[in-house]
Design an enzyme around this catalytic site. Structure first.
Site, PDB file in Angstrom:
ATOM      1  N   SER A 282      15.724  12.392   9.303  1.00 54.09           N
ATOM      2  CA  SER A 282      14.822  12.433  10.453  1.00 54.09           C
ATOM      3  C   SER A 282      13.444  11.852  10.106  1.00 54.09           C
ATOM      4  CB  SER A 282      14.746  13.871  10.982  1.00 54.09           C
ATOM      5  OG  SER A 282      14.234  13.906  12.287  1.00 54.09           O
TER       6      SER A 282
ATOM      7  N   ASP B 125      23.594  12.754  18.577  1.00 47.75           N
ATOM      8  CA  ASP B 125      22.157  12.762  18.319  1.00 47.75           C
ATOM      9  C   ASP B 125      21.449  11.830  19.291  1.00 47.75           C
ATOM     10  OD1 ASP B 125      19.613  12.844  17.216  1.00 47.75           O
ATOM     11  OD2 ASP B 125      20.203  12.021  15.260  1.00 47.75           O
TER      12      ASP B 125
ATOM     13  N   HIS C 287      22.030  16.023  15.640  1.00 46.79           N
ATOM     14  CA  HIS C 287      20.961  15.736  14.690  1.00 46.79           C
ATOM     15  C   HIS C 287      20.939  16.727  13.520  1.00 46.79           C
ATOM     16  CE1 HIS C 287      17.300  13.641  13.650  1.00 46.79           C
ATOM     17  NE2 HIS C 287      16.605  14.769  13.604  1.00 46.79           N
TER      18      HIS C 287
END
Length: 325
Positions: A164, A262, A294
């Site tokens: 991320s 995601d 995610h």
């Protein structure tokens, strides 16, 4: 907390709340676990200060049975959390790093960069850059060397990795390394990007059909980086005018990992596609995990698909090793 103080001025779901009196309450990523020997993976870890001037620290990992006779690849890891929550000591990250170190047989340094809003961007990038400078100092015979780096890490096999926001950090470090003095001292073999946090004002792909999550991610970025460029700031959108050319990434390989459910997946795919077409001379790879969202591997590390993700990343991180007979 009084009635006025308890009124929420900003709810940055699922990360934090800001109250009208300015009080900040982090909701996610606040738990911490101590370093040490993990009995499940037989990986050893400890916390160290790497930038005394700012107090920036890191959690360093190595296999418990590592010897000084075999130098291992060094992975510099940057955790996720939208730049505003989490740390290397967050139990889910600690577990994930233990599993990765055991699977890949590496040394890993998980950087505890400072967070927004107490430390506005670009502090997270600067702290992460300082971590690379600290690693490079071990190639110069600096007197303040960390024994685990000196004794166990192969500084000719250095990788960056992150999930991320951490993938975003790794991307920007690799661009900055290209024409820098540090880039001459420290060569990066590859970058492992897990569910990279890139974004943009105009929706693409599945973002058109998911207005709720599109607005949620917009809100996250506008909070951590308030600017007139909004979600097209080059820090979050690597394809807008003013962004550096991807052909300038200072590494030999990149593995982009995306997850089917995601909201960020189309940005990860776009990054891979643009990278392949950019003239960059390295090797680009992409992996997609079906049916997952995610950073699922952080929150469900023992599921089969998380294990598959870690195995693929471990294989990528071992590309420079000589085959074991």
């Amino acid at each position: 907390m009084g009635s006025n103080a308890s009124e929420v001025a900003l709810d940055l779901f699922p990360y934090l709340k800001v109250y009208k009196d300015g009080t900040l309450e982090r909701i996610a990523g606040v738990e911490v676990v101590s370093p040490g020997l993990d009995p499940e993976t037989d990986v050893l870890s400890k916390d160290i200060v790497i930038v005394p001037e700012t107090g920036v620290s890191a959690r360093i990992y190595r296999p418990n049975l590592a010897t000084t006779h075999e130098k291992l690849p060094l992975v510099v890891y940057f955790h996720g959390g939208a730049f505003c929550v989490a740390s290397p000591a967050f139990p889910n990250y600690h577990t994930s790093l233990n599993k990765l170190v055991a699977e890949a047989n590496i040394v890993a340094l998980s950087v505890d960069y400072r967070l927004v809003p107490e430390f506005p961007l670009p502090t997270a990038y600067e702290d992460s850059w300082a971590a690379l400078e600290w690693i490079a100092s071990h190639k110069e015979g600096d007197s303040c060397q960390e024994a685990w780096i000196k004794d166990h890490a192969d500084l000719d096999q250095v990788f960056l990795a992150g999930d991320s926001a951490g993938s975003n950090i790794a991307h920007h470090l690799a661009l900055r390394l290209k024409d820098s003095d540090l880039g001459q001292k420290l060569k990066i073999l590859g970058i492992g990007m897990i569910h990279p946090y890139f974004w943009g004002t105009n929706p693409i792909g599945s973002e058109f059909a998911d207005q709720f999550r599109k607005e949620l991610v917009d809100k996250w970025w506008l909070y951590v980086c308030p600017s007139d460029k909004g979600c097209d700031d080059p820090l979050i959108n690597p394809f807008v005018d003013g962004s550096s050319d991807l052909s300038g990434l200072a590494c030999d390989g990149i593995l982009v990992i995306v997850a089917e459910k995601d909201i960020l997946k189309d940005r990860g795919r776009l990054y891979y596609d643009k990278l392949v077409k950019s003239g960059w001379t390295g090797k680009a790879e992409i992996m997609e995990t079906e049916g997952e969202d995610h950073v699922f591997h952080i929150f469900n590390p023992d599921c089969a698909k998380a294990k598959s993700l870690i195995k693929r990343l471990a294989s990528f991180l071992n590309q420079g090793k000589a085959p074991v007979e």
